[in-house]
Structure formats: C-alpha cells, structure tokens
Enzyme design. Structure first.
Site, short mmCIF file in Angstrom:
data_model
loop_
_atom_site.label_atom_id
_atom_site.label_comp_id
_atom_site.label_asym_id
_atom_site.label_seq_id
_atom_site.Cartn_x
_atom_site.Cartn_y
_atom_site.Cartn_z
N ASP A 30 4.37 -5.06 -2.97
CA ASP A 30 3.90 -4.69 -1.66
C ASP A 30 4.16 -3.20 -1.51
O ASP A 30 4.94 -2.63 -2.26
CB ASP A 30 4.70 -5.52 -0.64
CG ASP A 30 4.31 -5.17 0.77
OD1 ASP A 30 3.12 -4.97 1.00
OD2 ASP A 30 5.20 -5.12 1.62
N THR B 274 4.31 -1.27 1.91
CA THR B 274 5.09 -0.93 3.08
C THR B 274 6.39 -1.74 3.07
O THR B 274 6.37 -2.95 2.99
CB THR B 274 4.30 -1.25 4.34
OG1 THR B 274 3.00 -0.74 4.17
CG2 THR B 274 4.95 -0.65 5.54
N LYS C 273 -5.97 3.87 20.86
CA LYS C 273 -5.21 4.37 19.71
C LYS C 273 -5.65 3.52 18.53
O LYS C 273 -5.77 2.29 18.65
CB LYS C 273 -3.73 4.16 19.98
CG LYS C 273 -2.82 4.47 18.84
CD LYS C 273 -1.40 4.13 19.19
CE LYS C 273 -1.15 2.64 19.02
NZ LYS C 273 0.24 2.25 19.22
N ARG D 268 0.45 8.15 7.45
CA ARG D 268 -0.38 7.16 8.13
C ARG D 268 -0.96 7.84 9.35
O ARG D 268 -0.23 8.37 10.18
CB ARG D 268 0.47 5.97 8.58
CG ARG D 268 1.05 5.18 7.46
CD ARG D 268 2.25 4.41 7.93
NE ARG D 268 1.85 3.21 8.67
CZ ARG D 268 1.83 2.01 8.10
NH1 ARG D 268 2.13 1.88 6.84
NH2 ARG D 268 1.50 0.95 8.80
N THR E 238 -1.46 -4.06 -1.08
CA THR E 238 -1.02 -3.67 0.25
C THR E 238 -2.09 -3.99 1.27
O THR E 238 -3.27 -4.09 0.96
CB THR E 238 -0.67 -2.17 0.29
OG1 THR E 238 -0.33 -1.84 1.61
CG2 THR E 238 -1.82 -1.31 -0.17
N ARG F 192 -5.89 -3.08 1.71
CA ARG F 192 -6.49 -3.91 2.74
C ARG F 192 -6.58 -5.37 2.31
O ARG F 192 -7.57 -6.05 2.57
CB ARG F 192 -7.90 -3.39 3.07
CG ARG F 192 -7.90 -2.15 3.92
CD ARG F 192 -7.88 -2.51 5.37
NE ARG F 192 -7.74 -1.31 6.21
CZ ARG F 192 -6.68 -1.09 6.98
NH1 ARG F 192 -5.67 -1.92 6.99
NH2 ARG F 192 -6.62 -0.03 7.74
N ASP G 123 8.48 -7.47 1.15
CA ASP G 123 9.53 -7.54 2.16
C ASP G 123 9.09 -8.28 3.41
O ASP G 123 9.92 -8.61 4.23
CB ASP G 123 9.98 -6.14 2.56
CG ASP G 123 8.96 -5.44 3.42
OD1 ASP G 123 7.76 -5.61 3.13
OD2 ASP G 123 9.35 -4.76 4.36
#
Lengths: 370, 1297
Positions: free
Chosen positions: B440, B442, B763, B802, B882, B986, B1012
């Site tokens: 992974d 993040t 946002k 990001r 990811t 994605r 995680d």
C-alpha cells in the site's frame, strides 16, 4: 492466540525489568532486552572451512587411523584359531551317519569322532566354541520366546510361565520349565577333546565348563527356584521342554552350582546370538604351566555325542578352538577397516591439497554473480 | 482511504436523516396497551427472526421464568476452548485431526495385536503419548491464559441501574444482562452492545471511538434514540416502559435495525446510529445511559472475533510431499521385507526349523499369512522412518523463532512502544521465500501524517519555506533523539486508562531554536505516545509555520474586514485578492467534517472560545533552552484530569505565543506571569482538538489555524470560526455534500455571516475542480488565476504533494431556492435517491470560482527508499497498489526510488469516457503495450548492449479493471513481469486483492502484502504472508495480518535477516530430520534375521532415540544456527535469493539426503557386522554399539551441518551424549528380569570395558561421514557455488575478503 501469549510473556518479563530499573511510576516499555541471547548475538565459533582447516583434519585422521589399523591387524593375526565342521553333510564325514539317522526320539545317543591335527601349538588359554550356521537365533518370535522371571527363579512364573513362551508354555497340562522356544532348542551336543599322543593313546583334555557365561547372568539373571538345595523338589510339577531328553535339574547332576537354570551351557544358549552364523563358548582349556603350550601341535580327536539336528534347515555345526587377545577373537576386519579409512583420508587430503593449490590462484578473483 | 471513510459517513448521514423522517412518521399518539400486548403475542412465533428486549427492572423480582430476557446470553464471556472435564476428550479429538497423530496412534495400537506386535505395546505408546501430551500441555497453557484474560474482562466494573436501590450500582461486566440499564461515563469501555437512550451531550449525541473494533481512530457520533431525544431532564430508567424489537445477533458492525415500542404504542425505528458497540470507548460525552441489547458472545464485537489463522508454509507443503515419499519408502521396505520373509519361510518347506516358532496356538502359519503379518510388523519396526517428532520439533522451533523475532531490538519502535508482532506462528520461514511484495502507499510507505506544506491562493504561490525547514528539522532531529529521550523519563506519562485527558502544562518560552528542538522527533514521539488515541495530532502536523507574506495578507484582510464591518461598509469593496485569501481560509476551515473537541474537557464540545482568551492564558515560564524538563501543574479541581502532560498542546500554544509579539498587532500579548494554580485553565478549554475523518482534513484545518482562522465549534447546523480581528463568526451551515469517490470533492453551503450571501465552498481533487471552474470568459483575472494555479498544481504534484483545490461559488437567493427545491426532492425521493442526490450535488458544484490550491505532504517513512532498494537487490518484485491518484502515486514512487528516472514508464490509462467499452475493445488498446516490452530490449540492445532496458508500469484502477479480466490477465501479467516495478493507482480494495491473487495463482510465486488500512485487509488476507503496519489507521490491517510491523523499513530486517534465518534453519532442520530418520539400520538386519522383523536395537533405544537422545542438538541448531550474520545479510541483500529459489531445500536435496542416509546406514550396520561376524556376541550386545555409533554419526553429521557454534550447541551435544549413556547405564543396571526380550542387564557396563566398542565408535562415524564431509569441503573451498547448500557461506567468505 500464540502470538498474543507471546506478547504477554514479554510484558511479564518486562515487568520485572522495569521494576529493577525505575520506580513505580515508570510505564513499562515493551522494549526488548538487549541481551546477547535475545538478540541472537551469542558468541559463536563459526568454522569457515578453508583448505587450511580442512586438510589437516584429513591428514590427522589418516595418520591416526593407519597405525591403529596396523596394530589391530597384527594382534588379530597373532590369534590362533582352529575350526572343524562336524555337521556330517559330506558322506566322508565321520558324523554323516549320525546326521542321517537322527531322530529326536532315539534313546541311544549317536557318537562320532572327528580326528584333526593342529599344525601350531596354542600357547595361552584356549577357548572352545561350538558354532552354528544358518541358525536364526535372532528370529523375532524366537527371541521373545522365554520367560525371564521364570529363569530368575520366580515361583509363580515357574508354575505359570509368561504367554510369550507359547506354544512352548505347557506340556501335557504342566508348565514347562524352562519354557519357550529358546530353551526348547537348547544345543545338546556333547563335545569331548582328546589329544592323540605320538604313540596313539587318547588323553582327555580337561575342559573347564565354568566361567563361560557372563558373571551377571549366572549370579543375577538366572536363579533356581526355591534355592539350590533340592532341584528335583523345586521343579516338582513342571515338565521338561519337549525336545529335551532330561529335565532341567539333570543338566549337570555332578555340580549343583551348575545345575538347573544356572547351568552355564544353558545360560550361554539363552543369550541369543545376533547373527545366523554364530559361535558360543563351550569350554575353556586352561593353560597348565607356563612352559608347555595349552594345546601342543599334533593329532587330536573330537568326540561328539550327536544330538542336535541342523540339516533340516541346512545348518552347520562347527567346533572352534581359539585363543583370544585384548580385542576378542580373531577378526582381521577391524584392522583392515582402520587401515582403509585412514588411507582414504590420507588420499583425499592429498587430492584436496592438489585441487586447492590449483584453484587457489583463481580464488583471489572471485566471480560470484551478484 | 479517506475517500472511503467519507463516503461511508455520507451514507450514515443519509440513513440518519431517513431515520428521523421515519421516526416522525411513527408518532401516532395513543395506542392501547392491550393492543401492544396482543401484538407482542402475535410476534412470538416469529421470534426466531427478531429479538425482543424488555427492561430488566420491570422484572427485577422475577429472576427466573418470567423474565422475558432470560433466554439471551449474559455478558459473561468465555473464550476458552475447554473446561476441566472436556479438556481431555476435546483436546484429543482436535489433535487427531492431524493425520500424523492418527498414524502414530494406529501404529501404537497395532502393537497390541499379538501376531503383529514388534515392541512391548505399552512402550510403543510412549512416543505418541509424549507428543500428544506436549501438545496438550501447550494447549492447556494457552487456554489458561485465555481463561485469565476472560476473568479479567468479566470482572471489569460498570454501572448498572438497580431497581432496589434506585440508583446505578457497580457491577461486574459478567453480571450485566440483556435489558439492563447501564450508565457510561467518559472514557469508559462499553461492556455490551447498548442502545443509547440518553446522553449528557446537549445535542443528544454520544461520541465513541471504535479503534478496537475497526481501527478507525476518529470519533463516531451516535444518536440518542429519537423518542428520548426531547427529554429535558435526566433519563429515569424507572419511567422507561418500551419494548425493543431488533434483529438477532449478527456480526455486521454497520447494521442494526429494529424499533422500540412505547407504552403509548408509538413505534420508533432504531438504527445503527443508536447502538453503542461493545469494546468501543465513550469519548467527549460526560455520561450516557443505555439499555443492553446484546450481551457477551452475542455482541457484534465478539461475533466478529475470529481466532488466529493457520496457514501452511511453502516449506511445509514441500515437506509434506517428502513425508509422503517417506511413507512410500516405508511401504516399499515393508513390502520387501514381507516378500523376503515369505520366501525365507518357503525355502524351509514343511520342515519347520526349530527357531521358527509356531503361533501361540501351536498352528503352523503359511508363508503367505506370515508375510502379511510381517508386513504390519515392519510398519511398526520402521515407524521411525516417518519422523514422528518432526512435527513437534518444527512447532517448537517455530515458537522459538517467533520469540526471537519478537525480541529483536531492531524491530522495536520506540515512538509507538510497539514491536513486531507475529500473529501467525507457523509461517515464519515463508518470510525467507518471498518473491513479490505488494505494498500500500499511504500509511505504509508514507507516514500518513498529512502535513500542510504549501499553498497557492488567487494565483500567488506561498512557498512556506519556513514550514519546509521545520519539516526538515524533524528529520534532522533524529540525531538528537537520544538526548531528548533521556529526559523524557522525567515526564509524567499518560495513564493508560484515561487516555484522552491531559494535564495542564506550564509552558515555557523559548528561543525558536529550542522550540524546534522540543518539536523534534523525540518530542513527536512523546506526543504521539501521549495522544495515541487521537488521530492526526502529532506536533509535526499541527505546528504549521505560516508563510509571513500570507500571514500579513490575512491580517491585513481581516483587519480591513473588521474595519468595514465596523463602518457597515459592504464587504464587496474588499480587494478581490484579499477577499480570495480570506475565503480560501474560510473554506479550509469549514469545508470539512472535522469535529472539534478539547482535550481538557472531553465531555463538552467547545462552544465558546476566543483566541484572545487562549492567548491571554498562555503561561510563560522562562527557562534555559537546554533544559527540556517540563514543570507540570496538577489541577486538583478537575474530576476527569490527572497528572498528565501534553507536549503537543504545549508546542502549539508556544507557537501561537511566539508568533504574536513581533507582529505588533493590537492583540499581541505581553508575558504573563507564571501561574501555577491552574485556575485560569478552568475557564479555558486549553487547546482545541480536531477529530477528522481523514488526515488531509485535519491538516488543512490546522493549516488554517496557523493563520488564525481556527475552527472552534461545529454543530449540525452551524460552524463557528475564529478569525483574527473579526473574532468569532458563526456560519449557518445549510448543507454538507459529503465527499465521495466519484465526485472526488465535497462542498458545504453556508450563509456567510458578514456578507449574508449563500456561499458554496468546494474542496476536491484538482482534476475534479478544474473542470468545474467557471468558463474563463468571465474575466481576465480568473483566467490568470486558473492557469497559474494549474502550473503550481503541476509543480506540487511533481514534488509528490497531495493537491487539493479550493473553490467557491456565491449563490443568489433565487438560485439557492431553486436548487434547494430540487435537492429536497432528491432527499425525500424514494427511488433512486442516491443518484438524485448525486445529480443534485453536480448541479450545485458548477461554475465555481477558483480560490487556490493546497499541497499537503504525506511524508515518506524513514528509510523507505533504502528499504525498497535493498529489497529490490534481494530479488523481490515490489508492486505498489494504492487508492491514490496517479500523479501523487507516481511522485511518491519516484521519491521512494520505486520508479527510477532512467526507467521508461508504461502508463496504462483507459479513457475515462469508455465506461461502456467492452474488454475486447480494450484488448486492441492494450495490444501495443504488450508488444512493446518484448520488442524493446532488442531494439535498445543496439545502442546500449549491456544495460537492460528497465520498465516501470503505471496502471490506474479503471484500466486495472479491464486488465484483470479473464481474457486479459495473462497479457497483463506478461507486461507486468517484464517491468521492474508496477504501480497501480486508484485501485479499490477488491482490485488490490485481485491483483495479489492473480500474481499468486498465475505466477506461482510467494507473495507478501503489506498495508496499514482497512482497504488493505483483503489484500493482506489473500497474500501468502500478510503484513500489517500498526500505524495511523488503527488495527484493522493488523488484525488481518500475519505479522504486524510498526514501520515499513522493518520489513527489510524481517525479510532479509529473520526470513532468511527462519527459512534456512527450518529447511536444514527438516532435511536433517529426514536424514536422521532414514538411517534405518534395522532394515539391513532383516537380511540376517530371516526378515522376521527382529531388531538388534533395544526397543527402548529405538523408541527414544529420536525423541530424546538425538532431539536436543537439532532443536538448538534449528533455533540458533546462523549461516550468515545479520549484518552481512543486510549488506548483501542478494543472499535472499537463496530462499526465494528454495536453495536450502530442493527436492534433490531430499533425495541426496536419503542416499546419504542410505550410505551411512550401510556403514553403520556393516562395520559392526563384520567386526562381530562369527563371534559369540549376542543380539543386544551387538545392537547397543550400533545404537551408540549411530548416535555419534548423527551428532557429528549435525556438527558438519551446523554453521555457528555457540555454547548451547556444544552443551546440547554433550547433553545428548551424556543422556544416552546415563539412560543406557541406568537402564541396563535397573532390572535383571524386565524389558523382555532384550534383557539388557549389564550390557552397556560390559561394553564400556570392551576396547572393540570404542574402536567401533571411532571408525564408524568417520567412515560414514567421510563422503559428506569431503563434498562439503569441496563445495566450500574449491567448487564455485554450484553446491547450493554452501553457496551462501562461500559468498560471505568472499565478501569479507
């Protein structure tokens, strides 16, 4: 589950650790102890085998083994041994008739005499063996077919032998003493040895029948029931093994110390042989004086009371006379083995040395693929 | 991940509203009690579908029959498997599930058959009994531990309402029953699944933390049951008269349905928002009262509690094949012996020799029957060939390995006080054989600590250089770590129970430098320990150093606005760039779902605060900068607080304090004299704490706060923001359009208090926002802003940040009214509501005005690039899967050296518009890529003949969906295999697991998945080895994993060192076991005993040989042996290839070992055979030396195989030898008449006086081991690496030259 238990285990360990270090207020940390054992850093000897360490090992082994081998070989060769087959397969054999006409039921024993000549005198004590071949005393069911308690003089076992003895447990409703197949097949040839003088007279050579069994067997493992006073009474109510001609208490009527279960010939037989070709100690011929050899060279006569059939299973019977050395009877094998292994080691050492020298220059520029 | 969470929260929100609507509908007054009873009776037959819960207090006196809740499980939990009585049968039953045990018992029982028996039956049982009892004791111990922890949990206290005493009384958890009213206080753990009936919270909410259940550390809101919502006074259990009907206990954490029937007959629906789950912790709520719905084992938490998983390792699978071969060898040998025996019998014909004993019945056995019996006997005699102790030994060795991995200091993380956890015990050696790693991104590669890094507002970039320096500082401070941590011992630590509280800390003023020092890593560590239960609140994330330029502008802007407000001027007169800035920060502050809480008063939500008062209460203590000890202030007048420190709070406040004075603003504060009584703090709420659903949100809120735009309160319909000069402003929150992964944005609709305009703040991801920007014909300035912002966005993305775009839109009242109408329609729609709401959101989020963009850094964890590099060198393929967007993922991949700038990157992106395209159409799309890699090496070889062209593959989720199609997966794999690294962006959790499954099944490789978060769970479960990072996102991944690591970089040591060791140790041990058991001397003996199944080795020796005499050294070697040192393994990762290629345990090695064992058994048999040929030796006097020299041979063999000799190795070998002789001497002296048939009395004693015995014991091992020793040496000293088993050593020797 196990993982969690390990957590807890460590915590336990750290409880003690923490209380040693800090006060009560210190929060226990899960930090592992920095000990050599836990961090797998125990001081260790890591033999990185190189030519320098390996080659000496080969040479040392070679240099130690070869002399030992030679010593063994020589001492084995110094042992004198004489063997005579008296089975009676061959028609020329004196015992041919006895072997042919054998029946378990015959009342008159068949006697045959085998003459032989000793080329060399036997200087020290001579051990007289009888040897059997193709006799599978190590057969699984045979080995088990005995009752040690009975042989140890246990009264209840005497009257009620172990089931292991089947089918040689009872005979005509009476318990067999000694029970079992081993006892039943007791070797019952009688061997007598005569020295033939130059003038043809037969001199009986005294054969000692004591001391042929293990001391522990005779004094610890084997015991007559109810003391040794009156064996006939002690063995009352038991039956002799089916193949036997006389009951156990008549094995050696002359010597009460050698009668019954503690008869040494019987004890020797009961110690089952490891291999199908074996010998068993029969008598000892003791050296009489230091000047004369125990068995001088010359003509001898072996007189056999031929009771024991072996032809049915293609067996052989031998009589062996042998002296012994510190390493037992005559057997050159161990000496040869030591010499061979030693030589091989030495040879390998030399080969490795050559290879090493050949490759050593190349080793400096290793071409290990990364 | 944040997207997933937000999305689910969105759903919750919707459900909740739905629930309210339904509840309102149900408010029909006045239904007779009788009808209620009637309905209840009607329900009875249906009770298998639902559960009816009555309040227990109504039936307090009727404990037995009358209590309607009597049939439900009570709250006593029992996780133990056994009881005192059931232990033996149950445990045995479980053990017999293992085939080997059944086999060994079968063999032992075979001994009881008289015709067949080879050994004394009782003795033959010994090994099986021993092994069964060892396992049983282990199980018993485990069960006892479970029992103890159950006891502990069962005896926890909680408050249960007692009718007799008319108050809440303390009870043990185990005494809680369904239908009890329990009162919960802040920070208490819920004892059971409780329906929330009352909360001290003014909004009738109750916050719970579900970290123990799903690992999510953010707070969840739970709502009081609708009908109790309007109660003004405290809830009185005596007045409760409802009956609850709900579903049967199930394990779905996100589902709860039911309704409550009031005495009045009113029915109110119940939703999962009303249910508090067992194991969660009450937060931010002073008191809550509820009724127990599910208790004990019927709680959702318990129903979700699965035991540990058992996997079979590759090595064991391989081993089982060879065990199977051993069985075949055994059968062949038995068959051979049986035939031999038949023939041997046959040759005697009818004349039975005197030594061939008849059967006990005296009957003659035919050779054929005899052979059949013998076959069974031989199975018993040769049973050692099947290594009975192997299974037990492997278990023991693995437990030791796990222990050592646990104990490794290098795998211990001080920051979180956690170390590696092995959750699966039986796959340690798989760690040494990994080929593919799926990671992974993040939280695994990165810290998942979102740090506001830089931003651009209205086309102007604010680089936040100071902030960048600050971030760099955290890394540099590592070196000073020791220094700081040495002081940390003086800090009062947080009590583990009252996790959410922190005590007042007297702050100190300090120079910037010393501030940075305390803000260093050690500080961060301490802070993260203290605030373990609050997500995203390390000082690193909170202390944003504002960009001075931007800060000036903010101040200027707000002071102007203040001025304008004061003079009642319209706000539109504000310069547009300044207006954009203030809007930007307002958007950052309110466009989120962050919940505000205060650490000091977790019971109340912050309602009234002002920065002014915060700052006026800053306590400053002048202290030397070198001292880092903190003076703590005990507050004695707070019930909930204890002696705790909160450095994070300290540093943030210090920051505020620091920034202010030089600015010379009107609200600057002079030093306040130190105040120790803590009184001032009572009025205050100290520092505000933000509970965010995703770290990004928190980062933005913290960033805004650095510019004095602090979010100070959030109510369902109002957001309160603190702005400089302007003070507290309340925005009326009209709508929140939550984040979802399709829109990739979220919006809030508020009424601006200053302008009174209806404003939409949006946002979202840049790709999502940029398309929605108002067409550029509206003004030159806008065009400029958009293009500049786009530039900066690209720049940010290239930096691996990001990015998020912030936009706003002002709605006219009419527009809003129009939209609102549609939206309400959508909300109340019955069919297709989701879609309608989606469309409604789309309608609102158009024609936006771009305000700016933010760049948030998700910092790489320490040592990630190095770890990846060395894992690469170790031959591991690393794929990153990811959920992040492609640009970010690619940049992170570059940052962590996963992708190399020299590599050519293949990017597979399916066109976003081709949703409907068939896989076939995609096929043609895909074809060029397929050809490309295969052709490229040849084409490139012309120019650079010696460098292999390296490829990196980047594929996004949508394309992945096509690539994972059955028809294309092979092609996809082919492409992926030719690439050095693969990056899937994605991707959904399901896709992650599908990729892992695909690679694992198709390529037949060993896969490791590391992650995680909850979105990695499926991938972790699918992989051969699942590794969880016990990091920011809680425990869910850890729960599913086999190994849990605190940090990604520990993977290096875990795999390269422990994996290698575990594999090589176990592989060598298993091989050795096979060898050892294959030394079947008895087989050769069969040729000399008429194939009668006789054994020259005493049955005692035979049975205990493997179990006792030769067991310890190999266990020690299997546990401690190191073929290569840890340092070397880490320096030379390529040594890992050894395990990947299974070089320690190849099939041929098994056969080599078998041949070696064959040879050695020949030597060990025939040297004594010839040495004793035609002698008067008896069976067991001959067999005992054979046993002895076989033991020596086996031990010396182990010595050759042992690469590292510690004192334990020496000791174990000495112990084995001593044990053998001691046992033999004692055994041979103990009983003259026992132990038939061997009668070993005095045998060993006599042998020890026999020189021949010693001579044999010297020559046989030497002769037996000579070939192996020579080959080993040849391989080692001369041969270049082709003897696999010494390759490693060779390389190491060379490496040290």
């Amino acid at each position: 589950m196990m993982a969690s238990s390990y957590n807890a285990k460590e915590e336990d360990g750290h409880n003690s650790g923490a209380s040693n270090n800090g006060g009560a207020g210190v929060v226990k940390s899960k930090k592992p102890d920095n000990t050599a054992f836990k961090q797998q850093r125990l001081p260790a000897w890591q033999p990185i085998l190189t030519a320098g360490t390996v080659l000496p090992a080969f040479f040392v082994i070679g240099l130690i083994f070869i002399p030992i081998g030679i010593g063994l070989f020589v001492s084995s060769n110094n042992i004198k041994e004489f063997e005579i087959d008296y089975t009676g397969v061959d028609i020329n054999n004196p015992c041919y008739n006895c072997a042919k006409n054998f029946s378990w039921n015959s009342t008159t024993p068949c006697v045959c005499s085998v003459p032989f000549t000793l080329e060399q005198p036997f200087e020290s004590n001579v051990f007289m063996y009888y040897g059997l071949s193709n006799f599978y005393q190590n057969h699984r069911r045979y080995v088990k077919s005995r009752d040690d308690s009975q042989l140890n003089g246990d009264q209840s076992a005497l009257k009620n032998p172990s089931k292991e003895c089947e089918p040689y447990r009872t005979s005509e409703g009476q318990p067999i003493a000694p029970c079992g197949a081993i006892a039943n097949s007791l070797f019952n040839d009688t061997l007598e040895l005569y020295h033939i003088d130059s003038n043809g007279t037969r001199n009986t050579i005294p054969l000692v029948k004591k001391g042929i069994a293990w001391w522990t067997d005779k004094h610890v493992k084997f015991r007559n029931p109810g003391g040794n006073n009156n064996l006939t009474v002690a063995f009352q109510g038991t039956s002799k093994p089916v193949n036997w001609r006389k009951p156990v208490y008549e094995l050696d009527p002359s010597d009460p110390e050698n009668n019954g279960f503690i008869n040494e010939d019987f004890i020797v037989w009961m110690r089952t042989a490891a291999l199908p070709t074996f010998r068993k100690l029969y008598r000892i011929i003791q050296k009489k004086s230091s000047t004369t050899p125990t068995l001088p060279s010359g003509k001898y006569l072996l007189e056999i009371t031929y009771n024991y059939p072996v032809l049915s299973f293609d067996g052989r019977k031998r009589m062996i006379l042998s002296t012994i050395s510190w390493m037992g009877g005559k057997n050159p094998f161990l000496g040869i083995a030591y010499i061979t292994v030693g030589s091989i080691c030495f040879f390998l050492g030399v080969v490795l040395l050559i290879i090493h020298h050949k490759y050593d220059t190349r080793n400096n520029s290793p071409d290990i693929p990364n | 991940l944040s997207g997933v969470l937000q999305y689910s929260e969105h759903n919750i929100h919707l459900n909740f509203k739905q629930g309210l609507a339904m509840a309102r509908e149900g408010e029909d007054p006045g239904m007779a009690k009788a009808s209620k009873v009637k309905r209840q009776r009607k329900k009875k037959p249906k009770e298998n579908k639902t559960r009816t819960v009555h309040a227990n207090i109504l039936y307090d006196n009727a404990k037995g029959e009358e209590n309607p809740n009597r049939n439900y499980a009570n709250n006593k939990i029992k996780t133990t498997k056994y009881t005192v009585l059931s232990f033996l049968p149950k445990n045995l039953f479980e053990q017999f599930h293992r085939f080997a045990n059944v086999y060994f018992v079968f063999i032992a029982l075979l001994n009881f058959v008289p015709v067949v028996n080879a050994f004394q039956p009782e003795l033959a049982l010994a090994p099986v009994v021993f092994i069964l009892s060892v396992t049983a004791i282990k199980d018993l111990w485990e069960d006892y531990r479970r029992h103890r922890s159950d006891q502990e949990i069962n005896h926890m206290d909680c408050l249960v309402y007692s009718r007799a005493e008319r108050r809440y009384v303390e009870r043990y958890w185990k005494e809680v029953r369904v239908g009890d009213f329990i009162r919960l206080r802040c920070n208490e753990i819920l004892p059971a699944d409780v329906l929330l009936l009352s909360s001290s919270d003014p909004d009738r909410l109750c916050h719970i933390e579900t970290a123990t259940l799903d690992g999510e550390t953010n707070l969840k809101q739970r709502q009081v049951v609708r009908s109790f919502f309007d109660l003004d006074c405290d809830f009185d259990p005596l007045k409760y008269n409802g009956i609850i009907e709900c579903e049967k206990p199930n394990n779905d954490l996100n589902r709860f349905r039911g309704y409550i029937i009031h005495q009045s007959g009113r029915r109110d629906a119940l939703y999962k928002e009303n249910l508090l789950l067992r194991g969660c912790t009450i937060r931010n709520t002073e008191e809550a009262v509820g009724i127990v719905i599910y208790a004990g084992h019927e709680t959702k938490a318990m129903l979700n509690n699965n035991g540990p998983r058992y996997k079979r390792s590759k090595l064991e699978r391989q081993m089982n094949v060879h065990v199977f071969w051993c069985v075949i060898i055994l059968l062949v040998m038995c068959l051979f012996a049986a035939v031999g025996h038949g023939l041997w019998m046959f040759q005697y014909g009818d004349k039975r020799p005197v030594f061939d004993v008849l059967s006990p019945e005296g009957t003659d056995l035919s050779p054929i029957m005899s052979a059949i019996y013998l076959f069974l006997t031989m199975i018993i005699v040769f049973q050692v060939l099947i290594p009975i102790s192997l299974f037990v030994s492997i278990e023991i060795v693995k437990i030791c390995q796990v222990y050592f991995i646990h104990q490794d200091m290098d795998l211990y993380d001080e920051e979180t006080d956690s170390h590696l956890q092995c959750r699966a015990l039986n796959i340690t050696e798989d760690l040494g054989q990994m080929q593919y790693i799926f990671s992974d991104k993040t939280g695994t590669l990165t810290e998942n600590k979102m740090v506001f890094r830089r931003c651009t507002v209205a086309g102007v970039e604010y680089s936040h250089d100071a902030n960048a320096r600050r971030l760099a500082m955290y890394q540099e401070m590592d070196s000073e770590e020791e220094d700081c941590t040495s002081h940390s011992g003086t800090l009062p630590r947080r009590d583990s129970v009252t996790s959410h509280q922190s005590a007042r800390v007297v702050l100190r003023s300090q120079s910037t430098k010393s501030h940075r020092r305390t803000g260093s890593r050690a500080e961060a560590k301490r802070a993260s320990i203290l605030s373990k239960h609050t997500a995203f609140s390390s000082p690193m994330e909170k202390d944003i150093t504002p960009d001075p330029q931007l800060l000036d502008k903010v101040n200027e802007c707000s002071s102007q606005m203040d001025f304008m407000r004061f003079h009642s001027q319209p706000m539109s007169q504000l310069p547009s760039d300044l207006a954009d800035i203030i809007d930007f920060f307002i958007a950052l502050t309110i466009c989120n779902t962050v919940v505000v809480s205060s650490p000091n008063q977790p019971r109340q939500k912050v309602k009234l605060t002002s920065t002014k008062s915060i700052q006026s209460n800053l306590l400053r203590v002048n202290k030397g900068s070198s001292s880092s000890s903190l003076i703590t202030n005990r507050s004695s007048n707070r019930g909930c607080s204890s002696l705790l420190s909160s450095p994070s709070a300290e540093s943030t406040l210090t920051k505020l304090d620091e920034e202010q004075p030089p600015r010379g603003l009107e609200h600057s504060f002079g030093p306040v004299p130190p105040c120790y009584n803590g009184k001032a703090w009572n009025l205050e709420d100290g520092e505000l704490r933000y509970e965010a659903e995703s770290p990004d949100e928190a980062a933005l809120v913290y960033a805004a706060r650095a510019y004095k735009c602090s979010l100070v309160g959030r109510l369902p319909d109002q957001v309160t923001v603190e702005l400089p000069h302007l003070g507290k402003l309340s925005f009326e929150l009209l709508h929140t359009l939550g984040f979802d992964s399709t829109r990739k944005r979220m919006s809030v609709v508020v009424r601006h208090p200053l302008t009174d305009q209806i404003t939409v703040y949006t946002k979202g991801a840049d790709s999502a926002i940029m398309d929605l920007i108002k067409p550029p014909d509206t003004g030159k300035r806008q065009i400029k802003i958009v293009s500049r912002t786009q530039n900066y966005l690209n720049l940010y993305a290239a930096d691996g940040l990001r990015t998020l775009c912030i936009a706003k839109k002002i709605l006219s009242k009419e527009q809003y009214a129009c939209w609102l109408q549609h939206h309400l329609q959508a909300e109340t729609a019955i069919q297709g509501r989701e879609e309608l709401l989606f469309d409604s959101a789309l309608r609102l989020e158009t024609n936006l005005q771009l305000l700016g963009a933010t760049g948030i850094e998700d910092r790489l964890q320490d040592g990630v690039p190095e770890t990846i590099a060395s894992l690469r060198m170790a031959g591991l393929q690393i794929w990153v899967l990811t959920g992040d967007k492609q640009e970010t993922a690619v940049n992170i991949a570059y940052a962590c050296k996963l992708l190399d700038p020299e590599e050519e990157i293949l990017t597979l992106n399916a066109d976003s518009q081709v949703r409907g395209r068939t896989a076939k159409a995609f096929h043609s799309n895909f074809a060029p890529f397929e050809i490309y890699p295969s052709s490229s090496p040849s084409s490139s070889s012309h120019t650079t003949p010696f460098t292999v062209l390296r490829l990196g593959l980047v594929i996004d989720g949508r394309t992945l969906a096509y690539a994972l199609d059955k028809s294309l997966e092979d092609k996809f794999l082919a492409v992926a295999r030719s690439c050095r690294s693969v990056l899937c962006c994605r991707s959904t959790p399901l896709q992650k697991s599908m990729v892992v499954k695909l690679v694992r099944n198709k390529l037949k490789v060993m896969t490791l998945a590391i992650g995680d978060g909850a979105n990695d769970v499926s991938m972790i479960q699918v992989a051969d080895v699942g590794v969880g990072i016990s990091g920011q996102e809680g425990m869910q991944a850890v729960m599913a994993s086999d190994f849990a690591l605190p940090r990604f970089r520990y993977l290096q040591k875990l795999l390269l060192v422990h994996g290698h060791w575990c594999y090589s140790r176990l592989a060598n041990m298993i091989l050795y076991f096979f060898y050892k058991n294959a030394v079947t001397l008895i087989f050769w003996y069969q040729f000399y005993c008429g194939f009668s199944g006789s054994a020259m080795i005493d049955q005692w020796y035979l049975i205990f040989f493997n179990l006792m005499f030769s067991a310890f050294p190999q266990l020690i070697t299997g546990t401690l042996d190191k073929d290569v040192s840890a340092e070397t393994l880490q320096q030379l990762p390529q040594l890992y290839v050894n395990g990947q290629n299974s070089e320690e345990y190849k099939p041929y090695m098994f056969w080599m070992n078998m041949i070696d064992a064959f040879y050695q058994s020949l030597v060990c048999f025939f040297i004594p055979y010839f040495a004793y040929a035609d002698s008067d030796v008896d069976l067991f006097t001959w067999g005992t030396p054979i046993t002895t020299l076989a033991l020596f041979t086996i031990l010396v063999h182990l010595g050759i195989e042992t690469k590292t000799w510690t004192w334990m190795n020496w000791l174990s070998i000495a112990f084995s030898t001593a044990l053998f002789f001691t046992v033999a001497l004692c055994y041979n002296a103990s009983c003259p008449t026992c132990y038939t048939p061997s009668n070993p009395y005095w045998t060993m004693q006599r042998l020890l006086q026999d020189p021949l015995f010693y001579l044999l014991c010297v020559i046989t091992p030497v002769a037996a081991l000579l070939p192996r020793y020579t080959v080993v040496n040849l391989c080692l000293t001369e041969y270049k690496g082709q003897c696999g088993f010494r390759l490693v050593n060779k390389q190491v020797t060379l490496a040290y030259r």
